[in-house]
Write a protein that holds these residues in place. Structure first.
Motif, PDB file in Angstrom:
ATOM      1  N   ALA A 170      -1.113  11.528  17.250  1.00  0.00           N
ATOM      2  CA  ALA A 170       0.381  10.857  16.893  1.00  0.00           C
ATOM      3  C   ALA A 170       0.630   9.148  16.009  1.00  0.00           C
ATOM      4  N   ALA A 171      -0.282   8.236  16.845  1.00  0.00           N
ATOM      5  CA  ALA A 171      -0.423   7.305  16.458  1.00  0.00           C
ATOM      6  C   ALA A 171      -1.286   7.342  14.683  1.00  0.00           C
ATOM      7  N   ILE A 172      -2.318   8.099  15.694  1.00  0.00           N
ATOM      8  CA  ILE A 172      -3.934   7.685  13.734  1.00  0.00           C
ATOM      9  C   ILE A 172      -3.135   8.351  12.858  1.00  0.00           C
ATOM     10  N   LEU A 173      -2.199   8.840  13.081  1.00  0.00           N
ATOM     11  CA  LEU A 173      -1.251   9.856  11.676  1.00  0.00           C
ATOM     12  C   LEU A 173      -0.154   8.353  11.614  1.00  0.00           C
ATOM     13  N   PHE A 174       0.209   7.503  12.450  1.00  0.00           N
ATOM     14  CA  PHE A 174       1.875   6.969  12.006  1.00  0.00           C
ATOM     15  C   PHE A 174       0.637   6.352  10.975  1.00  0.00           C
ATOM     16  N   SER A 175      -0.797   5.610  11.641  1.00  0.00           N
ATOM     17  CA  SER A 175      -1.432   4.275  11.201  1.00  0.00           C
ATOM     18  C   SER A 175      -1.774   5.051   9.495  1.00  0.00           C
ATOM     19  N   VAL A 176      -1.724   5.674   8.825  1.00  0.00           N
ATOM     20  CA  VAL A 176      -2.027   6.956   7.878  1.00  0.00           C
ATOM     21  C   VAL A 176      -1.206   6.134   7.394  1.00  0.00           C
ATOM     22  N   GLY A 177      -0.256   6.869   7.447  1.00  0.00           N
ATOM     23  CA  GLY A 177       0.803   6.457   6.919  1.00  0.00           C
ATOM     24  C   GLY A 177       2.042   4.749   6.778  1.00  0.00           C
ATOM     25  N   VAL A 178       1.578   4.694   7.256  1.00  0.00           N
ATOM     26  CA  VAL A 178       1.805   2.826   6.690  1.00  0.00           C
ATOM     27  C   VAL A 178       0.911   2.277   6.315  1.00  0.00           C
ATOM     28  N   MET A 179      -0.463   2.326   6.316  1.00  0.00           N
ATOM     29  CA  MET A 179      -1.472   1.664   6.205  1.00  0.00           C
ATOM     30  C   MET A 179      -1.160   0.944   4.417  1.00  0.00           C
ATOM     31  N   TYR A 180      -0.899   1.925   3.701  1.00  0.00           N
ATOM     32  CA  TYR A 180      -0.782   1.048   2.519  1.00  0.00           C
ATOM     33  C   TYR A 180       0.774   0.720   1.996  1.00  0.00           C
ATOM     34  N   PHE A 181       1.934   1.205   3.162  1.00  0.00           N
ATOM     35  CA  PHE A 181       3.256   0.434   2.793  1.00  0.00           C
ATOM     36  C   PHE A 181       3.266  -0.738   1.479  1.00  0.00           C
ATOM     37  N   TRP A 182       3.438  -2.489   2.915  1.00  0.00           N
ATOM     38  CA  TRP A 182       3.240  -3.440   2.736  1.00  0.00           C
ATOM     39  C   TRP A 182       2.435  -4.107   0.928  1.00  0.00           C
ATOM     40  N   PRO A 183       1.141  -3.243   1.013  1.00  0.00           N
ATOM     41  CA  PRO A 183       0.099  -4.471  -0.436  1.00  0.00           C
ATOM     42  C   PRO A 183       0.353  -3.704  -1.425  1.00  0.00           C
ATOM     43  N   THR A 184       0.606  -1.759  -1.239  1.00  0.00           N
ATOM     44  CA  THR A 184       1.626  -1.786  -2.666  1.00  0.00           C
ATOM     45  C   THR A 184       2.838  -1.545  -3.340  1.00  0.00           C
ATOM     46  N   MET A 185       3.571  -1.769  -2.178  1.00  0.00           N
ATOM     47  CA  MET A 185       4.749  -2.336  -2.680  1.00  0.00           C
ATOM     48  C   MET A 185       4.756  -3.529  -3.259  1.00  0.00           C
ATOM     49  N   ILE A 186       3.860  -4.849  -3.063  1.00  0.00           N
ATOM     50  CA  ILE A 186       3.646  -6.011  -3.612  1.00  0.00           C
ATOM     51  C   ILE A 186       3.210  -5.529  -5.115  1.00  0.00           C
ATOM     52  N   GLY A 187       1.938  -4.996  -4.846  1.00  0.00           N
ATOM     53  CA  GLY A 187       0.866  -5.055  -5.799  1.00  0.00           C
ATOM     54  C   GLY A 187       1.916  -3.741  -7.052  1.00  0.00           C
ATOM     55  N   PHE A 188       3.411  -3.164  -6.602  1.00  0.00           N
ATOM     56  CA  PHE A 188       3.777  -2.306  -7.375  1.00  0.00           C
ATOM     57  C   PHE A 188       4.584  -3.576  -8.535  1.00  0.00           C
ATOM     58  N   VAL A 189       5.202  -4.074  -7.766  1.00  0.00           N
ATOM     59  CA  VAL A 189       5.941  -5.061  -8.088  1.00  0.00           C
ATOM     60  C   VAL A 189       4.982  -6.202  -9.184  1.00  0.00           C
ATOM     61  N   SER A 190       4.136  -6.632  -8.884  1.00  0.00           N
ATOM     62  CA  SER A 190       3.320  -7.208  -9.779  1.00  0.00           C
ATOM     63  C   SER A 190       2.743  -6.791 -10.796  1.00  0.00           C
ATOM     64  N   GLU A 191       2.105  -5.360 -10.562  1.00  0.00           N
ATOM     65  CA  GLU A 191       2.239  -4.096 -12.022  1.00  0.00           C
ATOM     66  C   GLU A 191       3.120  -3.925 -13.211  1.00  0.00           C
ATOM     67  N   TYR A 192       4.492  -3.400 -12.271  1.00  0.00           N
ATOM     68  CA  TYR A 192       5.400  -2.508 -12.779  1.00  0.00           C
ATOM     69  C   TYR A 192       6.331  -3.872 -13.087  1.00  0.00           C
ATOM     70  N   ASN A 193       6.274  -4.550 -12.585  1.00  0.00           N
ATOM     71  CA  ASN A 193       7.927  -5.815 -13.160  1.00  0.00           C
ATOM     72  C   ASN A 193       6.857  -7.366 -13.331  1.00  0.00           C
ATOM     73  N   HIS A 194       6.274  -7.077 -13.709  1.00  0.00           N
ATOM     74  CA  HIS A 194       5.074  -8.385 -13.711  1.00  0.00           C
ATOM     75  C   HIS A 194       5.914  -9.616 -14.062  1.00  0.00           C
ATOM     76  N   LYS A 195       6.798  -9.514 -14.750  1.00  0.00           N
ATOM     77  CA  LYS A 195       7.144 -10.596 -15.569  1.00  0.00           C
ATOM     78  C   LYS A 195       7.655 -11.501 -14.683  1.00  0.00           C
ATOM     79  N   THR A 196       8.310 -10.839 -13.188  1.00  0.00           N
ATOM     80  CA  THR A 196       8.312 -11.770 -11.756  1.00  0.00           C
ATOM     81  C   THR A 196       7.621 -12.888 -11.516  1.00  0.00           C
ATOM     82  N   GLY A 197       7.133 -13.140 -11.870  1.00  0.00           N
ATOM     83  CA  GLY A 197       5.532 -13.513 -11.121  1.00  0.00           C
ATOM     84  C   GLY A 197       5.571 -13.418  -9.866  1.00  0.00           C
TER      85      GLY A 197
END
Length: 406
Positions: free
Chosen positions: A294-321
């Motif tokens: 279950a822990a391994i599956l949890f790792s796969v589930g959360v591994m991309y959350f934080w950087p992809t959220m920040i990356g999303f803002v920098s790409e799709y809301n790039h004018k927020t700088g």
């Protein structure tokens, strides 16, 4: 970018994030010792940990506001000073209040690292942002692995919690050396107009992502900070579980590029929410060897959350700088900070109810941890609906995305 040593600055950013991550791992690992030495209950431990999450958004918001004017270098030096100060204060603390204050300073340092390094990396690698931000954020789980394994080793050797905290001074001095005398870029490839940054944040998409960030951050970090109390009686060493989870996260983030390019950030976030929900459901009843699965599956589930959220803002809301990246990260930490005492309180209440039903203290700890994990599970369940809405709108959203390399 002339005369700028990108590789050294990227390395310095990664080492500073290792320190940030080690503060999470080693503090999570010494919760039991603080409980014994000072008699803190889980609610108090939740408040103490939450100070790091309150300090984090303070420095991120201030850093995001001043970044366009001063660039990343002074902000990273603030991180260095606050890390040293916070670690020394923690080591010398003898009671609850000094531990609160020292944890707040560490939170300020951790936030300053993110406030400086996220826009620095987006600026240096502007056509490959989400991939490079994922590679940078490899070292959050990477640092947690280092911290968790060191904590387990030093704990088994009988070394005090003060020595476990002191070990973090070494990588702090290393990243201080790496930034010494270096030339940094000053918002060359990101939107540097604060007025435009603020205006671009008052949009439905950015506000929507703020809500999502609060849920993704609490799912990942809230669970991680209480790993010792949530899984302590589940039949698997909590710090080893933490090391496995975060080790897989580091590998996943390092190889994030092809996944992000194939599914784009929206698809990655939607899939992650589904997997994290299933994993927490399994963790809420798992014991023994099943905890590892279950822990391994949890790792796969959360591994991309934080950087992809920040990356999303920098790409799709790039004018927020830089401000947008700081606000989204700071908000995630703020909501996690608010949630930690609630998670601790939930554990205390569930344990009390279990003890009143006549079970042993160890069984009560197991029941409390599983019930709390079952409650946390509803956060990624909500995210399935929210990211599902984005997924349905993905073609329209791609029209406003900053051009990326493929």
């Amino acid at each position: 970018m002339e005369n700028i040593n990108k590789n050294r600055l990227f390395l310095a950013s990664c080492v500073s994030l290792i320190v940030t991550a080690m503060t999470f791992a080693l503090r999570a690992g010494i919760m039991g010792e603080l409980n014994v030495e000072f008699g803190f209950n889980d609610t108090q431990l939740g408040w103490m940990n939450s100070m790091a999450f309150y300090g984090f958004p303070v420095s991120m918001i201030i850093g995001g506001l001043i970044y366009p004017k001063i660039g990343p270098k002074p902000i990273l030096w603030v991180a260095f000073i606050c890390h040293l100060l916070g670690l020394i204060l923690t080591i010398t603390s003898k009671s609850f209040i000094p531990l609160l204050v020292s944890t707040f300073f560490i939170g300020l340092a951790n936030g300053a690292v993110e406030a400086a390094c996220n826009p620095l990396i987006a600026d240096m690698y502007t056509t490959n942002r989400t991939t490079m931000l994922n590679k940078f954020h490899v070292w959050f789980p990477g640092g947690i692995v280092i911290g968790a394994l060191l904590g387990e080793l030093m704990g088994n050797m009988g070394l005090s919690w003060q020595i476990q905290i002191a070990i973090m001074i070494v990588p702090t001095l290393i990243y201080g050396y790496l930034i010494l005398g270096q030339k940094f870029p000053k918002a060359e490839n990101i939107e540097a107009n604060i007025g435009q940054n603020v205006k671009s944040m008052f949009t439905p998409l950015f506000i929507f992502m703020l809500i999502c960030m609060g849920l993704t951050a609490t799912t990942e970090l809230g669970t991680g900070q209480f790993i010792e109390r949530l899984l302590g009686q589940a039949g698997a060493p909590p710090l080893i579980i933490l090391a496995i989870v975060t080790g897989l996260m580091a590998v996943g983030r390092y190889f994030a590029g092809p996944i992000v390019h194939k599914f784009n950030p929206i698809g990655v976030l939607f899939g992650s929410a589904i997997i994290a929900s299933i994993a927490l459901f399994l963790l809420s009843s798992a014991t023994g060897a099943m905890v590892y699965v279950a822990a391994i599956l949890f790792s796969v589930g959360v591994m991309y959350f934080w950087p992809t959220m920040i990356g999303f803002v920098s790409e799709y809301n790039h004018k927020t700088g830089a401000l947008g990246m700081s606000i989204i990260g700071g908000f995630g930490m703020l909501i996690t900070g608010i949630s930690l005492p609630k998670i601790g309180q939930m554990l205390d209440q569930q344990r009390t109810q279990a003890l009143e039903s006549g079970v042993s203290a160890e069984a009560a700890d197991l029941v409390a941890g599983q019930a709390t994990l079952g409650n946390i599970m509803w956060l990624p369940v909500i995210l399935i609906g929210l990211f599902g809405m984005l997924f349905l709108m993905r073609k329209k959203l791609e029209e406003q995305r900053l051009k990326q390399e493929h």
